[in-house]
Design a protein around this motif. Sequence first.
Motif, PDB file in Angstrom:
ATOM      1  N   ARG A  78       0.833  -1.208   0.000  1.00 16.49           N
ATOM      2  CA  ARG A  78       0.000   0.000   0.000  1.00 16.49           C
ATOM      3  C   ARG A  78       0.864   1.253   0.000  1.00 16.49           C
ATOM      4  O   ARG A  78       0.591   2.211  -0.716  1.00 16.49           O
ATOM      5  N   GLY A  79       1.909   1.254   0.797  1.00 20.20           N
ATOM      6  CA  GLY A  79       2.808   2.403   0.830  1.00 20.20           C
ATOM      7  C   GLY A  79       3.542   2.578  -0.485  1.00 20.20           C
ATOM      8  O   GLY A  79       3.774   3.709  -0.938  1.00 20.20           O
ATOM      9  N   ALA A  80       3.904   1.474  -1.126  1.00 24.24           N
ATOM     10  CA  ALA A  80       4.565   1.544  -2.427  1.00 24.24           C
ATOM     11  C   ALA A  80       3.613   2.149  -3.467  1.00 24.24           C
ATOM     12  O   ALA A  80       4.035   2.936  -4.323  1.00 24.24           O
ATOM     13  N   ARG A  81       2.326   1.802  -3.384  1.00 24.98           N
ATOM     14  CA  ARG A  81       1.337   2.388  -4.300  1.00 24.98           C
ATOM     15  C   ARG A  81       1.250   3.895  -4.100  1.00 24.98           C
ATOM     16  O   ARG A  81       1.236   4.661  -5.055  1.00 24.98           O
ATOM     17  N   VAL A  82       1.208   4.322  -2.850  1.00 25.18           N
ATOM     18  CA  VAL A  82       1.124   5.753  -2.554  1.00 25.18           C
ATOM     19  C   VAL A  82       2.369   6.475  -3.075  1.00 25.18           C
ATOM     20  O   VAL A  82       2.267   7.537  -3.700  1.00 25.18           O
ATOM     21  N   ARG A  96       6.549   3.909 -11.894  1.00 23.10           N
ATOM     22  CA  ARG A  96       6.292   2.577 -12.433  1.00 23.10           C
ATOM     23  C   ARG A  96       6.962   1.490 -11.587  1.00 23.10           C
ATOM     24  O   ARG A  96       6.389   0.438 -11.345  1.00 23.10           O
ATOM     25  N   PHE A  97       8.187   1.742 -11.125  1.00 22.41           N
ATOM     26  CA  PHE A  97       8.885   0.757 -10.287  1.00 22.41           C
ATOM     27  C   PHE A  97       8.070   0.434  -9.046  1.00 22.41           C
ATOM     28  O   PHE A  97       7.879  -0.732  -8.696  1.00 22.41           O
ATOM     29  N   TRP A  98       7.587   1.448  -8.344  1.00 16.54           N
ATOM     30  CA  TRP A  98       6.870   1.220  -7.090  1.00 16.54           C
ATOM     31  C   TRP A  98       5.529   0.549  -7.332  1.00 16.54           C
ATOM     32  O   TRP A  98       5.086  -0.289  -6.539  1.00 16.54           O
ATOM     33  N   TRP A  99       4.859   0.871  -8.436  1.00 22.42           N
ATOM     34  CA  TRP A  99       3.617   0.177  -8.762  1.00 22.42           C
ATOM     35  C   TRP A  99       3.892  -1.283  -9.104  1.00 22.42           C
ATOM     36  O   TRP A  99       3.126  -2.160  -8.728  1.00 22.42           O
ATOM     37  N   GLY A 104       3.239  -6.767  -7.770  1.00 28.80           N
ATOM     38  CA  GLY A 104       3.842  -8.084  -7.586  1.00 28.80           C
ATOM     39  C   GLY A 104       3.538  -8.672  -6.226  1.00 28.80           C
ATOM     40  O   GLY A 104       3.562  -9.892  -6.041  1.00 28.80           O
ATOM     41  N   ALA A 105       3.233  -7.816  -5.264  1.00 28.51           N
ATOM     42  CA  ALA A 105       2.869  -8.269  -3.925  1.00 28.51           C
ATOM     43  C   ALA A 105       1.359  -8.425  -3.768  1.00 28.51           C
ATOM     44  O   ALA A 105       0.860  -8.618  -2.666  1.00 28.51           O
ATOM     45  N   GLY A 106       0.624  -8.310  -4.883  1.00 27.12           N
ATOM     46  CA  GLY A 106      -0.813  -8.563  -4.829  1.00 27.12           C
ATOM     47  C   GLY A 106      -1.693  -7.341  -4.695  1.00 27.12           C
ATOM     48  O   GLY A 106      -2.874  -7.465  -4.385  1.00 27.12           O
TER      49      GLY A 106
END
Length: 173
Positions: A78-82, A96-99, A104-106
């Motif tokens: 969730r934090g990576a998405r933000v 793009r990397f963080w998304w 990849g983690a679901g």
Amino acid sequence: MFLVTEPYTQDNIDAAEQRLTARMNAAADHTTATDPAPPGRGDPDTARSLRTLCETVLARTTLDSLSSFLASNLPEPRGARVLGCILQLRHCEAARFWWQYAAGAGDAASAYCLYLHHRALGEDAAARWWHTQTSRIQSPQPPPVSAPPAPPCGPRSTSACPPSSPSCWNGRR
């Protein structure tokens, strides 16, 4: 380079949260939903949809919900998405990397961000792939309901036979 030699105090953490809040607010103030699409042959409507999605993600995220992302060695999806959304609003390709990390983690929302991102850039094959991944993450395939076949009663047997059968294992048990 600055080397931390003492543990962070609560004042340090509070100051860092204030800086992050100020940066998020500044990013929101400098961007609008009518910003043009990235250069290329992409779809400007999709670019606006991605911007709106990112703004919504940020508007509905509190710093408290990111505490595990900020404090752990392995970031939460969730934090990576933000973070991806913040970077996208700053027109930074690292979004793009963080998304990808979060997808990849679901994290289905991150996969959908990647779908919009590639579609906005006119990368239709990649966009279709991420759209498929979004669907797979949202509704994972159920495990098969059929039981595996019964193993034969011995390594030399070509068919299953009851344990009392003298033909299994050449009569050995």
